[in-house]
Structure formats: structure tokens, C-alpha cells
Write a protein that holds these residues in place. Sequence first.
Motif, PDB file in Angstrom:
ATOM      1  N   CYS A 109      29.439  40.434  37.327  1.00  0.00           N
ATOM      2  CA  CYS A 109      30.957  40.567  37.226  1.00  0.00           C
ATOM      3  C   CYS A 109      31.580  39.697  36.018  1.00  0.00           C
ATOM      4  CB  CYS A 109      31.698  40.291  38.572  1.00  0.00           C
ATOM      5  SG  CYS A 109      33.321  40.792  38.645  1.00  0.00           S
ATOM      6  N   VAL A 110      32.109  40.427  35.171  1.00  0.00           N
ATOM      7  CA  VAL A 110      32.933  39.726  34.016  1.00  0.00           C
ATOM      8  C   VAL A 110      34.704  39.480  34.620  1.00  0.00           C
ATOM      9  CG1 VAL A 110      33.576  39.612  31.661  1.00  0.00           C
ATOM     10  CG2 VAL A 110      31.445  40.431  32.430  1.00  0.00           C
ATOM     11  N   TRP A 111      35.002  38.334  34.547  1.00  0.00           N
ATOM     12  CA  TRP A 111      36.426  38.152  34.853  1.00  0.00           C
ATOM     13  C   TRP A 111      37.176  37.946  33.588  1.00  0.00           C
ATOM     14  CZ3 TRP A 111      37.304  34.675  39.527  1.00  0.00           C
ATOM     15  CH2 TRP A 111      36.507  34.829  40.687  1.00  0.00           C
ATOM     16  N   LEU A 112      38.234  38.416  33.625  1.00  0.00           N
ATOM     17  CA  LEU A 112      39.068  38.203  32.236  1.00  0.00           C
ATOM     18  C   LEU A 112      40.393  37.293  32.448  1.00  0.00           C
ATOM     19  CD1 LEU A 112      39.915  39.071  29.440  1.00  0.00           C
ATOM     20  CD2 LEU A 112      41.059  41.095  30.330  1.00  0.00           C
ATOM     21  N   PHE A 113      40.585  36.404  31.804  1.00  0.00           N
ATOM     22  CA  PHE A 113      41.748  35.694  31.781  1.00  0.00           C
ATOM     23  C   PHE A 113      42.447  35.932  30.302  1.00  0.00           C
ATOM     24  CE2 PHE A 113      44.337  31.808  31.357  1.00  0.00           C
ATOM     25  CZ  PHE A 113      44.814  31.486  32.536  1.00  0.00           C
ATOM     26  N   ALA A 114      43.462  36.534  30.512  1.00  0.00           N
ATOM     27  CA  ALA A 114      44.335  36.908  29.089  1.00  0.00           C
ATOM     28  C   ALA A 114      45.468  36.180  28.999  1.00  0.00           C
ATOM     29  CB  ALA A 114      44.582  38.466  29.545  1.00  0.00           C
ATOM     30  N   GLY A 115      45.821  35.828  27.849  1.00  0.00           N
ATOM     31  CA  GLY A 115      46.984  35.184  27.190  1.00  0.00           C
ATOM     32  C   GLY A 115      46.874  33.709  27.021  1.00  0.00           C
ATOM     33  N   SER A 116      48.149  33.147  26.637  1.00  0.00           N
ATOM     34  CA  SER A 116      48.033  31.748  26.444  1.00  0.00           C
ATOM     35  C   SER A 116      48.682  30.938  27.636  1.00  0.00           C
ATOM     36  CB  SER A 116      48.703  31.422  25.351  1.00  0.00           C
ATOM     37  OG  SER A 116      50.120  31.850  25.164  1.00  0.00           O
ATOM     38  N   GLY A 117      49.049  29.748  27.639  1.00  0.00           N
ATOM     39  CA  GLY A 117      49.590  29.002  28.733  1.00  0.00           C
ATOM     40  C   GLY A 117      48.532  28.810  29.891  1.00  0.00           C
ATOM     41  N   ALA A 118      47.268  28.335  29.736  1.00  0.00           N
ATOM     42  CA  ALA A 118      46.476  28.438  30.594  1.00  0.00           C
ATOM     43  C   ALA A 118      46.747  27.374  31.836  1.00  0.00           C
ATOM     44  CB  ALA A 118      44.887  27.746  30.048  1.00  0.00           C
ATOM     45  N   ARG A 119      47.692  26.442  31.956  1.00  0.00           N
ATOM     46  CA  ARG A 119      48.057  25.758  32.853  1.00  0.00           C
ATOM     47  C   ARG A 119      48.758  26.433  33.734  1.00  0.00           C
ATOM     48  NH1 ARG A 119      49.227  19.570  31.139  1.00  0.00           N
ATOM     49  NH2 ARG A 119      46.966  19.206  30.265  1.00  0.00           N
ATOM     50  N   ARG A 120      50.064  26.958  32.906  1.00  0.00           N
ATOM     51  CA  ARG A 120      51.108  27.706  33.636  1.00  0.00           C
ATOM     52  C   ARG A 120      50.536  29.171  34.361  1.00  0.00           C
ATOM     53  NH1 ARG A 120      54.362  32.014  31.835  1.00  0.00           N
ATOM     54  NH2 ARG A 120      53.604  31.479  29.822  1.00  0.00           N
ATOM     55  N   LYS A 121      49.582  29.531  33.779  1.00  0.00           N
ATOM     56  CA  LYS A 121      48.965  30.780  34.379  1.00  0.00           C
ATOM     57  C   LYS A 121      47.923  30.773  35.214  1.00  0.00           C
ATOM     58  CE  LYS A 121      50.725  33.855  30.650  1.00  0.00           C
ATOM     59  NZ  LYS A 121      50.129  34.771  29.536  1.00  0.00           N
ATOM     60  N   GLY A 122      47.385  29.540  35.488  1.00  0.00           N
ATOM     61  CA  GLY A 122      46.507  29.259  36.561  1.00  0.00           C
ATOM     62  C   GLY A 122      45.043  29.257  36.180  1.00  0.00           C
ATOM     63  N   LEU A 123      44.637  28.810  34.891  1.00  0.00           N
ATOM     64  CA  LEU A 123      43.124  28.866  34.631  1.00  0.00           C
ATOM     65  C   LEU A 123      42.389  27.776  35.443  1.00  0.00           C
ATOM     66  CD1 LEU A 123      40.789  29.810  32.827  1.00  0.00           C
ATOM     67  CD2 LEU A 123      41.540  27.830  31.280  1.00  0.00           C
ATOM     68  N   ASP A 124      42.909  26.606  36.079  1.00  0.00           N
ATOM     69  CA  ASP A 124      42.218  25.899  37.035  1.00  0.00           C
ATOM     70  C   ASP A 124      41.961  26.727  38.291  1.00  0.00           C
ATOM     71  OD1 ASP A 124      44.962  26.012  37.714  1.00  0.00           O
ATOM     72  OD2 ASP A 124      44.969  23.923  38.424  1.00  0.00           O
ATOM     73  N   THR A 125      42.859  27.467  38.726  1.00  0.00           N
ATOM     74  CA  THR A 125      42.633  28.377  39.898  1.00  0.00           C
ATOM     75  C   THR A 125      41.659  29.322  39.593  1.00  0.00           C
ATOM     76  OG1 THR A 125      44.842  28.023  40.611  1.00  0.00           O
ATOM     77  CG2 THR A 125      43.808  29.810  41.866  1.00  0.00           C
ATOM     78  N   ALA A 126      41.689  29.871  38.979  1.00  0.00           N
ATOM     79  CA  ALA A 126      40.597  30.972  38.356  1.00  0.00           C
ATOM     80  C   ALA A 126      39.266  30.347  38.437  1.00  0.00           C
ATOM     81  CB  ALA A 126      40.743  31.592  36.741  1.00  0.00           C
ATOM     82  N   LEU A 127      38.939  29.210  37.452  1.00  0.00           N
ATOM     83  CA  LEU A 127      37.704  28.564  37.534  1.00  0.00           C
ATOM     84  C   LEU A 127      37.356  28.079  39.033  1.00  0.00           C
ATOM     85  CD1 LEU A 127      38.396  26.308  34.384  1.00  0.00           C
ATOM     86  CD2 LEU A 127      36.796  28.041  34.552  1.00  0.00           C
ATOM     87  N   ARG A 128      38.307  27.485  39.890  1.00  0.00           N
ATOM     88  CA  ARG A 128      37.814  27.434  40.950  1.00  0.00           C
ATOM     89  C   ARG A 128      37.282  28.486  41.945  1.00  0.00           C
ATOM     90  NH1 ARG A 128      42.431  23.950  40.854  1.00  0.00           N
ATOM     91  NH2 ARG A 128      43.472  25.222  42.083  1.00  0.00           N
ATOM     92  N   ALA A 129      38.156  29.688  41.762  1.00  0.00           N
ATOM     93  CA  ALA A 129      37.688  30.670  42.469  1.00  0.00           C
ATOM     94  C   ALA A 129      36.294  31.387  41.937  1.00  0.00           C
ATOM     95  CB  ALA A 129      38.743  31.962  42.173  1.00  0.00           C
ATOM     96  N   LEU A 130      35.980  31.150  40.734  1.00  0.00           N
ATOM     97  CA  LEU A 130      34.505  31.828  40.092  1.00  0.00           C
ATOM     98  C   LEU A 130      33.600  30.779  40.884  1.00  0.00           C
ATOM     99  CD1 LEU A 130      33.320  33.750  38.108  1.00  0.00           C
ATOM    100  CD2 LEU A 130      33.581  31.708  36.338  1.00  0.00           C
ATOM    101  N   ALA A 131      34.144  29.416  40.695  1.00  0.00           N
ATOM    102  CA  ALA A 131      32.984  28.644  41.483  1.00  0.00           C
ATOM    103  C   ALA A 131      32.738  28.634  42.872  1.00  0.00           C
ATOM    104  CB  ALA A 131      33.386  26.973  41.229  1.00  0.00           C
TER     105      ALA A 131
END
Length: 170
Positions: free
Chosen positions: A139-161
Motif C-alpha cells: 500500500c502506498v500512502w500519500l501525504f500531499a501539500g506543505s505545512g507538515a506539522r499543521r497537516k499531521g505528518l507526525d500522525t501519519a508516520l505513527r499510523a504507518l508504524a
Amino acid sequence: LRVLAFSTRCAEHIRRARPDHDIVHSFSRTRRQDVYRAGGGCHAEFMRRTYTRTGAALRQLSPRHAVLLGLEARVFADARQTIQCPSRRVRDEIAARHPEAARRSVVIPNGVDTEFYHPTRHAAKAAALRQSLSPAARCVWLFAGSGARRKGLDTALRALAACREPRDEL
């Protein structure tokens, strides 16, 4: 100066052209518009999320940030202006910092053309893109856009893990 000059020129143009315009809808912080779309939320909140506490304090001394914060404060304090927010989160963020803007804020989510972006419409292109990005991925997850903190990149990484699927990729 560029930000302030743009705002000043916009205000002058609006003043001259006003009889020909019913509504002025702005996507940028300027001195005067009828509707301001606060797509990115509060600049002060952006600074808080993006920089360390010390970094945010120092950046408030920056002429660019000072102008943006000043323009934003004027927009949110101006009872003649409606604030268009793309989400409840942005609306609540603005209301927390600028309570006087809360009653003039409306949430209008960004639209999505569900016909164009329907999963079956681009299945072949999606498969080719996925193959080119990571042929072995389950499965390939897409995280689009800028503003990684505001958009929750940390949450996406934790979910992936948490998925514990070694073949999944972000």
C-alpha cells in the motif's frame, strides 16, 4: 515591504473600482476586502506551530512577519469583513486568537470534483504511478501539500508504524 505594498495597491484599486464591484473576495491578507479566505489559518498560529517558542518570538521582529501579523489583526478586527474558513479547525483557531472575528467566520470546505477524482476514472494511471513509485509496496500512502506539522505528518508516520506492514510506504 512587498507584502505591504501589495496590500496598499489593492486597497487603492478597490477604492477606485468600488462602484463596478459588488463584492471583493481576497485570498491574501490585504487592508480591505468584503470576504477574506483564511486558507492557512492565523499567521501567529502558523508561527507557533512551525517555529520554536524563541524562533517565533524572534520572527515577530521580522518586518515580513510583523506586516503579516498586523494585516491579519486588522482584517480580523474589521467588523465589515467576513472570514471564510476552509475548516472548523481554522475557524476555531481564528476565534481563539481573535474572538471578535468568530461571529463573522463561516466554514466553506474546499470543494472536490467527485466525478473527476472518482477512483475508477484514473485506475490505470494510478496503477502506473504506483508501479513507478514503489512496485513492491503493498500500500502506498500519500501525504500531499506543505505545512507538515499543521497537516499531521507526525500522525501519519505513527499510523504507518502502527500498521506494522513492512511493505507499506508513505
